[in-house]
Enzyme design. Structure first.
Site, PDB file in Angstrom:
ATOM      1  N   ASP A 188       0.340   5.580   0.654  1.00 27.72           N
ATOM      2  CA  ASP A 188      -0.886   6.019   0.931  1.00 27.72           C
ATOM      3  C   ASP A 188      -0.178   7.541   1.371  1.00 27.72           C
ATOM      4  OD1 ASP A 188      -2.305   4.490   1.846  1.00 27.72           O
ATOM      5  OD2 ASP A 188      -1.743   4.052   4.144  1.00 27.72           O
ATOM      6  N   GLU A 200      -2.691  10.343   3.209  1.00 34.01           N
ATOM      7  CA  GLU A 200      -3.665  10.822   3.790  1.00 34.01           C
ATOM      8  C   GLU A 200      -3.997  12.600   4.179  1.00 34.01           C
ATOM      9  OE1 GLU A 200      -5.397   7.188   6.000  1.00 34.01           O
ATOM     10  OE2 GLU A 200      -3.682   7.795   6.815  1.00 34.01           O
ATOM     11  N   GLU A 238       0.567  -1.462   0.018  1.00 33.01           N
ATOM     12  CA  GLU A 238      -0.167   0.512   0.079  1.00 33.01           C
ATOM     13  C   GLU A 238       0.835   0.981  -0.100  1.00 33.01           C
ATOM     14  OE1 GLU A 238      -2.631   0.266   2.703  1.00 33.01           O
ATOM     15  OE2 GLU A 238      -2.653   2.383   3.479  1.00 33.01           O
TER      16      GLU A 238
END
Ligand SMILES: *[C@@H]1O[C@H](CO)[C@@H](O)[C@H](O)[C@H]1NC(C)=O
Ligand SMILES: *[C@@H]1O[C@H](CO)[C@@H](O)[C@H](O)[C@H]1NC(C)=O
Length: 293
Positions: free
Chosen positions: A107, A109, A105
């Site tokens: 990311d 955010e 993953e």
């Protein structure tokens, strides 16, 4: 006479024109073609003939979308305009992830904040289901006032996170040092807008102000110069695409390295590789500075 013969020529050429346009890779993203809703039903809206997508969050639900395609390596851009005003407690996540218990993953955010206070851009990299590699940043602009480009360059040598073309984070392939690297599992692009007022504000103390709902984040200009993975084969294996694949071996040049250091010096507010309290037994091997840069 003349006009009727040119008309005939156009008619004859039409199938050729259609064929030619179908051979041009569909890089100019269209949200109808490229994405599906994951949750939130009508809170995911596609507008302007597929050029604009908005997510919204209200007390009942957030919303999200994912790419129809899976990718194994790519140079992927998206423009986002984040929830304006009092966005404290909201999180807009934009990431790539694979499936299964040993997932990979990458990311971005965005943690909202009270009006006038800065968003935090939180980043992480998971490999084989293991994350704990957070780096956090403030931005050098107001990410709610306009669209800005957030990019992930993911190739076999490294992952580079960029904002408006400025690299903010690099995760190098350090398999030689025993650090797993994402290179075997295809990933989809996901994004979601949700309520995280239990953790995304200082100490979970500020609560989402539902009188401001619905909260809305907007997306446009998706562009994936990427290897599409389908039934075990990569679109990048075909000769036709290989001319566009300079990004597959791309690294930061000296200007890029300099800008990365500038961001990390001036805007990085958290780096797991400097958090000695968290790693009393020593930092993870990818934190070794002589090799990570
Ligand atoms: C919100 O603003 C405060 C005050 O400037 C800051 O300390 C904090 O890092 C900001 N971000 C979040 C998510 O709390
Ligand atoms: C970091 O990498 C260098 C060069 O390979 C090595 O000599 C050194 O022992 C490493 N340091 C740590 C703390 O692992």
């Amino acid at each position: 006479m003349a006009s009727s013969s040119s008309y005939t020529i156009v008619l004859l050429m039409l199938p050729l024109l259609l064929l030619a346009s179908s051979l041009i890779p569909a890089y100019a993203g269209n949200f109808y073609q490229d994405f599906d809703t994951t949750f939130g039903d009508g809170r995911v809206r596609i507008l302007n003939n597929g050029e604009l997508l908005t997510l919204s969050l209200d007390k009942a639900s957030g919303s999200g979308f994912k790419s129809k395609n899976e990718y194994l390596f790519g140079n992927i851009d998206m423009q986002l305009k984040l929830v304006p005003g009092n966005s404290a407690g909201t999180v807009t996540a934009y990431y790539l992830t694979s499936q299964g218990p040993t997932w990979d993953e990458i990311d971005f955010e965005f943690l909202g904040n009270l009006s006038g206070d800065p968003y935090i851009l939180h980043t992480n990299v998971f490999t084989q289901g293991k994350g704990n590699r957070e780096q956090q940043f403030y931005l050098w602009f107001d990410p709610t006032a306009d669209f800005h480009t957030y990019s992930i360059l993911w190739n076999p040598q490294q992952i580079i996170f960029s904002v408006d073309g400025t690299p903010i984070r690099k995760f190098k392939n350090m398999e030689a040092n025993g650090v797993a690297y994402p290179k075997n599992q295809p990933m989809r692009i996901y994004s979601s807008l949700w309520n995280a007022d239990d953790w995304a504000t200082p100490g979970g103390l500020v609560k989402t102000d539902w009188s401001q709902a619905p909260f809305t984040a907007s997306y446009r200009n998706f562009n994936a110069n990427a290897c599409v993975w389908s039934s075990g084969t990569s679109s990048c294996d075909s000769k036709a695409q290989s001319t566009n694949n300079g990004w597959l071996t791309q690294e930061l040049d000296s200007t890029g390295e300099e800008r990365l250091r500038w961001v990390q010096k001036n805007y990085m507010i958290y780096d797991y590789c400097s958090d000695s309290k968290r790693f009393p037994q020593g930092f993870p091997p990818e934190c070794n500075n002589t090799q990570r840069n």
